[in-house]
Write an enzyme that holds these catalytic residues in place. Structure first.
Site, PDB file in Angstrom:
ATOM      1  N   LYS A 113      -5.456 -16.411 -15.245  1.00 45.92           N
ATOM      2  CA  LYS A 113      -5.520 -15.861 -13.887  1.00 45.92           C
ATOM      3  C   LYS A 113      -5.270 -16.989 -12.904  1.00 45.92           C
ATOM      4  O   LYS A 113      -5.554 -18.151 -13.193  1.00 45.92           O
ATOM      5  CB  LYS A 113      -6.914 -15.275 -13.615  1.00 45.92           C
ATOM      6  CG  LYS A 113      -6.931 -14.257 -12.503  1.00 45.92           C
ATOM      7  CD  LYS A 113      -6.471 -12.930 -13.035  1.00 45.92           C
ATOM      8  CE  LYS A 113      -6.582 -11.810 -12.047  1.00 45.92           C
ATOM      9  NZ  LYS A 113      -6.457 -10.520 -12.731  1.00 45.92           N
TER      10      LYS A 113
HETATM   11  N1  GLU Z   1      -3.554  -8.327 -12.243  1.00 49.51           N
HETATM   12  C1  GLU Z   1      -3.495  -7.296 -13.237  1.00 49.51           C
HETATM   13  C2  GLU Z   1      -4.764  -7.285 -14.064  1.00 49.51           C
HETATM   14  O1  GLU Z   1      -5.800  -7.719 -13.628  1.00 49.51           O
HETATM   15  C3  GLU Z   1      -2.217  -7.368 -14.064  1.00 49.51           C
HETATM   16  C4  GLU Z   1      -2.009  -8.629 -14.827  1.00 49.51           C
HETATM   17  C5  GLU Z   1      -0.659  -8.729 -15.490  1.00 49.51           C
HETATM   18  O2  GLU Z   1       0.106  -7.787 -15.418  1.00 49.51           O
HETATM   19  O3  GLU Z   1      -0.385  -9.780 -16.066  1.00 49.51           O
HETATM   20  O4  GLU Z   1      -4.808  -6.766 -15.151  1.00 49.51           O
END
Ligand code: GLU
Length: 424
Positions: A113
């Protein structure tokens, strides 16, 4: 809870929530103690300074993060969040949740993240672009289609992903669409990616209703958050015939016990650009009231730790479908469980986003693009089978759905670690 040596900036309530959930699951599944220590901390954590020339000429320095929790099963995957309260602990918690989420869905990815501590609403388009490009340049050594693949999250969108893709591509010297997902279609984005998280929330909620013998046409739905996840969830819930009785954003909520006119509301909110507080299409309610509404399905689709020991006893839904990451604290989880609320945990309920990100990445790598119906069908297949596997496991283990989902995800990651062994 024992935490191994932890940088103190990482030690906050969100990270502790993620570790406490992990610890509980690890205990229940009797996880190898070496792995238990190892999986509590991220592989790598990068903190960067992001200097940006503002429109008035002065330079402001923002703080950015990219945390890779695990990459034993493939490139790490996870969104980038722009929010004024982003911090290392939150990003590390979200990275850990991505690891379990990808493993639970069976995607060949680890978890990561990123985030920048900034209020994107306060930046001009030019400032936002310069911030994004400099942040992308700072995390450049970490990312790549085979290494770590960012995506949108709270406060970022397809345009931000396009700037990251361009910055990365200019550095390597050729177009590299697979470095990020959630891009515009014109540069290798996927059909169905934007709505994917909301569509996934609806698919798993419909499975839960089937299991509980509830009729979607008689169901009432309350949704906290009207960003990407909340607004698409509202639209698709409305399309399948459920009655969306309440929605909210940071300015408060709108309520109509007979069901809100969702198409009208979506048009009025101008692609969720206009705050709900300015729209008069229902009775005003607060976010706190929304969480306590008597409804069939409650969808928290905003930020983490919204349902806590303070308000959990007043939550009045049959199904809690967690569109957000980490919306429920562990204490609240127990209270909801005792009340008989059927919980579809975040790493399952909101996995539609990363599942379609995976499809986007596969299409980019193969340079072969799919039809929208294929995306929907494959999303449906993956997310509903993850739901049924979790449900079966939860019945077998006599644990709630959250622990079942975590244990299944952790088990996949543990197997990968044990097969690969410890380097060197
Ligand atoms: N931000 C989204 C999540 O928390 C998508 C992450 C992604 O597609 O890599 O799952």
């Amino acid at each position: 809870m024992t935490l191994p040596a932890l940088p103190h900036e990482m030690d906050n309530h969100t990270f502790r929530l993620a570790v406490a959930q992990f610890d509980r699951a690890a205990e229940l599944m009797n996880l190898d103690p070496n792995l238990r220590q190892r999986l509590k901390l991220p592989d790598r954590s990068l903190v960067v300074s992001v200097p940006v020339r503002m429109d008035d000429g002065h330079v402001e320095v923002f703080t950015g993060y990219r945390v890779i929790h695990d990459s034993s099963r493939g490139p790490s995957k996870g969104g980038i969040r722009y929010h004024p309260e982003v911090n290392l602990g939150e990003v590390a918690a979200l990275a850990m949740w991505m690891t379990w989420k990808c493993a639970l869905a069976g995607l060949p990815y680890g978890g990561a993240k990123g985030g920048v501590r900034v209020d994107p609403q306060k930046l001009s388009r030019g400032e936002l672009q310069r911030l994004t490009r400099r942040y992308a340049a700072e995390i450049f050594p970490f990312i790549g289609p085979d290494k770590d693949v960012p995506a949108p999250d709270v406060g970022t969108d397809a345009q931000v992903m396009a700037w990251i893709m361009d910055t990365y591509s200019m550095q390597v010297g050729f177009a590299s669409p697979g470095v990020v997902t959630g891009k515009p279609l014109s540069i290798g984005g996927s059909l169905g990616r934007e709505e994917a998280t909301g569509r996934g929330v609806v698919y798993v909620t419909l499975e839960a209703m089937k299991h509980l013998h509830l009729d979607p046409k008689k169901a009432t739905v309350a949704i906290q958050g009207f960003g990407n996840v909340g607004s698409h969830t509202a639209r698709i819930m409305h399309e399948v015939g459920a009655k969306v009785v309440a929605v909210s954003d940071h300015t408060g909520g709108l309520y109509n016990k007979n069901g809100l006119d969702i198409p009208k509301l979506l048009a009025a909110s101008n692609d969720h650009g206009r705050p709900l507080g300015d729209i008069k299409l229902g009775d005003r309610i607060t976010n706190e009231n929304l969480l306590q509404l008597d409804c069939t399905v409650l969808v928290p689709a905003a930020l983490s730790e919204q349902i806590t020991e303070k308000n959990a006893a007043k939550v009045n839904c049959r199904i809690l479908a967690e569109g957000a990451n980490g919306p429920t604290t562990l204490e609240a989880d127990q209270i909801l469980h005792d009340k008989g609320v059927f919980i579809i945990p975040d790493i399952l309920a909101n996995s539609g986003g990363v599942i379609v990100s995976y499809f986007e990445w596969v299409q980019d790598v193969q340079r072969f693009f799919w039809k929208e119906q294929d995306i929907r069908d494959r999303l449906h297949e993956i997310i509903t089978s993850a739901f049924h596997r979790t449900l079966e496991f939860s019945n077998k283990q006599k644990s709630g759905m959250r622990m079942a989902a975590l244990m299944s995800g952790i088990d996949q990651v543990a197997k990968a670690h044990l097969a690969r062994g410890l380097y060197p």
